[in-house]
Design an enzyme around this catalytic site. Sequence first.
Site, PDB file in Angstrom:
ATOM      1  N   THR A 236       0.850  -1.203   0.000  1.00 22.49           N
ATOM      2  CA  THR A 236       0.000   0.000   0.000  1.00 22.49           C
ATOM      3  C   THR A 236       0.886   1.254   0.000  1.00 22.49           C
ATOM      4  OG1 THR A 236      -0.196  -0.198   2.402  1.00 22.49           O
ATOM      5  CG2 THR A 236      -2.062  -0.982   1.120  1.00 22.49           C
ATOM      6  N   ARG A 238       3.825   2.434  -2.687  1.00 20.85           N
ATOM      7  CA  ARG A 238       3.809   2.930  -4.059  1.00 20.85           C
ATOM      8  C   ARG A 238       4.192   1.768  -4.972  1.00 20.85           C
ATOM      9  NH1 ARG A 238       1.341   6.620  -2.502  1.00 20.85           N
ATOM     10  NH2 ARG A 238       1.785   8.854  -2.665  1.00 20.85           N
ATOM     11  N   GLU A 267      -0.450   3.951 -12.895  1.00 21.36           N
ATOM     12  CA  GLU A 267      -1.816   4.091 -12.384  1.00 21.36           C
ATOM     13  C   GLU A 267      -2.609   5.028 -13.277  1.00 21.36           C
ATOM     14  OE1 GLU A 267      -1.775   5.086  -8.215  1.00 21.36           O
ATOM     15  OE2 GLU A 267      -0.742   3.231  -7.689  1.00 21.36           O
ATOM     16  N   HIS A 286      -5.786   2.171  -5.525  1.00 24.16           N
ATOM     17  CA  HIS A 286      -5.130   3.234  -4.731  1.00 24.16           C
ATOM     18  C   HIS A 286      -6.153   3.957  -3.823  1.00 24.16           C
ATOM     19  CE1 HIS A 286      -1.444   6.120  -4.736  1.00 24.16           C
ATOM     20  NE2 HIS A 286      -2.042   6.112  -3.545  1.00 24.16           N
TER      21      HIS A 286
HETATM   22  P1  NAP Z   1       6.627   7.989   7.151  1.00 26.30           P
HETATM   23  O1  NAP Z   1       6.039   8.225   8.497  1.00 26.30           O
HETATM   24  O2  NAP Z   1       7.573   8.973   6.590  1.00 26.30           O
HETATM   25  O3  NAP Z   1       7.266   6.528   7.173  1.00 26.30           O
HETATM   26  C1  NAP Z   1       8.113   6.059   6.175  1.00 26.30           C
HETATM   27  C2  NAP Z   1       9.094   5.095   6.792  1.00 26.30           C
HETATM   28  O4  NAP Z   1       9.896   4.547   5.747  1.00 26.30           O
HETATM   29  C3  NAP Z   1      10.043   5.767   7.803  1.00 26.30           C
HETATM   30  O5  NAP Z   1      10.092   5.003   8.981  1.00 26.30           O
HETATM   31  C4  NAP Z   1      11.380   5.770   7.072  1.00 26.30           C
HETATM   32  O6  NAP Z   1      12.517   5.616   7.905  1.00 26.30           O
HETATM   33  C5  NAP Z   1      11.246   4.538   6.209  1.00 26.30           C
HETATM   34  N1  NAP Z   1      12.192   4.572   5.091  1.00 26.30           N
HETATM   35  C6  NAP Z   1      12.437   5.590   4.240  1.00 26.30           C
HETATM   36  N2  NAP Z   1      13.383   5.253   3.372  1.00 26.30           N
HETATM   37  C7  NAP Z   1      13.762   4.004   3.691  1.00 26.30           C
HETATM   38  C8  NAP Z   1      14.726   3.104   3.159  1.00 26.30           C
HETATM   39  N3  NAP Z   1      15.488   3.443   2.119  1.00 26.30           N
HETATM   40  N4  NAP Z   1      14.836   1.884   3.732  1.00 26.30           N
HETATM   41  C9  NAP Z   1      14.083   1.545   4.788  1.00 26.30           C
HETATM   42  N5  NAP Z   1      13.166   2.355   5.349  1.00 26.30           N
HETATM   43  C10 NAP Z   1      12.998   3.570   4.796  1.00 26.30           C
HETATM   44  O7  NAP Z   1       5.457   7.861   6.065  1.00 26.30           O
HETATM   45  P2  NAP Z   1       3.973   7.315   6.254  1.00 26.30           P
HETATM   46  O8  NAP Z   1       3.073   8.422   6.586  1.00 26.30           O
HETATM   47  O9  NAP Z   1       4.009   6.089   7.111  1.00 26.30           O
HETATM   48  O10 NAP Z   1       3.674   6.890   4.726  1.00 26.30           O
HETATM   49  C11 NAP Z   1       4.498   5.937   4.071  1.00 26.30           C
HETATM   50  C12 NAP Z   1       4.190   5.886   2.590  1.00 26.30           C
HETATM   51  O11 NAP Z   1       2.939   5.251   2.381  1.00 26.30           O
HETATM   52  C13 NAP Z   1       4.027   7.243   1.902  1.00 26.30           C
HETATM   53  O12 NAP Z   1       5.268   7.812   1.537  1.00 26.30           O
HETATM   54  C14 NAP Z   1       3.164   6.921   0.709  1.00 26.30           C
HETATM   55  O13 NAP Z   1       3.967   6.634  -0.422  1.00 26.30           O
HETATM   56  C15 NAP Z   1       2.406   5.675   1.135  1.00 26.30           C
HETATM   57  N6  NAP Z   1       0.968   5.933   1.320  1.00 26.30           N
HETATM   58  C16 NAP Z   1       0.076   5.310   0.510  1.00 26.30           C
HETATM   59  C17 NAP Z   1      -1.268   5.493   0.683  1.00 26.30           C
HETATM   60  C18 NAP Z   1      -2.274   4.807  -0.180  1.00 26.30           C
HETATM   61  O14 NAP Z   1      -3.319   5.366  -0.441  1.00 26.30           O
HETATM   62  N7  NAP Z   1      -1.999   3.595  -0.604  1.00 26.30           N
HETATM   63  C19 NAP Z   1      -1.727   6.362   1.688  1.00 26.30           C
HETATM   64  C20 NAP Z   1      -0.789   6.980   2.487  1.00 26.30           C
HETATM   65  C21 NAP Z   1       0.556   6.760   2.302  1.00 26.30           C
HETATM   66  P3  NAP Z   1      13.032   6.736   8.929  1.00 26.30           P
HETATM   67  O15 NAP Z   1      12.207   6.498  10.144  1.00 26.30           O
HETATM   68  O16 NAP Z   1      14.459   6.418   9.100  1.00 26.30           O
HETATM   69  O17 NAP Z   1      12.762   8.068   8.267  1.00 26.30           O
HETATM   70  C1  GLV Z   2      -1.485   8.491  -0.924  1.00 23.01           C
HETATM   71  O1  GLV Z   2      -1.099   7.649  -1.643  1.00 23.01           O
HETATM   72  C2  GLV Z   2      -0.671   9.326  -0.122  1.00 23.01           C
HETATM   73  O2  GLV Z   2       0.561   9.262  -0.258  1.00 23.01           O
HETATM   74  O3  GLV Z   2      -1.226  10.099   0.661  1.00 23.01           O
END
Ligand code: NAP
Ligand code: GLV
Length: 320
Positions: A236, A238, A267, A286
């Site tokens: 979920t 990217r 997409e 998505h």
């Molecule tokens: P977040 O709080 O920034 O969490 C991302 C995590 O990934 C952080 O813990 C980060 O580590 C880790 N990370 C980054 N680069 C990495 C790497 N190279 N290797 C290992 N770990 C790594 O973001 P979030 O709010 O949880 O969202 C995460 C992602 O979900 C978003 O960026 C988005 O693409 C996706 N998303 C999708 C949907 C959907 O509709 N499907 C909705 C919301 C989000 P650190 O703690 O060291 O920074």
């Molecule tokens: C959705 O995919 C988001 O990154 O908020």
Amino acid sequence: MKPKIYITRKLPDIVVDRLREVCEVSMWEEEEKPVTREVLELEIRKVDGLLCTVSDTIDESLMNEASHLKIISNMAVGYNNIDINAASEKGIMVTNTPGVLTETTADLTFALLMATARRLIESSDYLRDGKWKSWYPMQLTGQDINGSTLGIIGMGRIGEALVKRAKGFDMKVLYSNRSRKLKVEEELGIEYVDKETLLQQSDFVCVLVPLTPETKNIIDKEELALMKSSSVLINTARGGVVNEKALYDALSSNKIWAAGLDVFEQEPVPTDHPLLTLPNVVAIPHIGSSSIPTRLRMAQLAATNLMDGVLGEIPKYLVK
Ligand code: NAP
Ligand code: GLV
């Protein structure tokens, strides 16, 4: 004179009305079709602020058209659709909408995990297609969720929220992440392991990292080869974090058991995509953050970020 802004998708009236109080607003009025590149190129020349979504590619050549753009406000937490370096070089601020969608996206991630493990879509189709002729012992058997091991790659906001759901199902949780999170380990009772160990030991692998050059294809052929034949991959995050060709090969040769996908490299995913031919793939469009309250919160937060930017304030959710 009010600052000018352009919104690339139809937003709820309540949000647009709020923006109109302080800005001169133009908006792409079609709800389902994305704004065309031609329109975007024309509009970006005129505005101080742009409010866009994950389906808009905001690249350097588009930014070159802008003459006084101050801010790009993305209505999403992920911002891989925007060339951050180009924006930074041009002094254009970029903002996102973290936090307000965390719980809703964790709900969807767990729902997708359950639907995939217990073959819900396939079972529903089986019934509707008139295939349910009797009850038999090994009919549509799935994988157990309760008591299994969940591996989360990317222990950020959504990763942590997912752990709380998993704990309600007595799951053991392993995680790998760029940085180790001792406080989170202690608070949530999870174990930090390297990615290889996580892949070898998990029954479910969920990827929750942003798409960056470092995370592109973080799940590729080698990673899939380490997973159990009974395991389930959930994405979920990217599309680009999983190599779809390698995933197709792993699923079609029963190297792994199933996959649940909310996101795709392209997409909307083409309906003739090989992954969509497989019965052990649950594919959804998505919709991670798509609940009515959450989408409204995201739109409001994107509007707040935009207004701050065009009015000369520093927005709270600057990504760079
Ligand atoms: P977040 O709080 O920034 O969490 C991302 C995590 O990934 C952080 O813990 C980060 O580590 C880790 N990370 C980054 N680069 C990495 C790497 N190279 N290797 C290992 N770990 C790594 O973001 P979030 O709010 O949880 O969202 C995460 C992602 O979900 C978003 O960026 C988005 O693409 C996706 N998303 C999708 C949907 C959907 O509709 N499907 C909705 C919301 C989000 P650190 O703690 O060291 O920074
Ligand atoms: C959705 O995919 C988001 O990154 O908020």
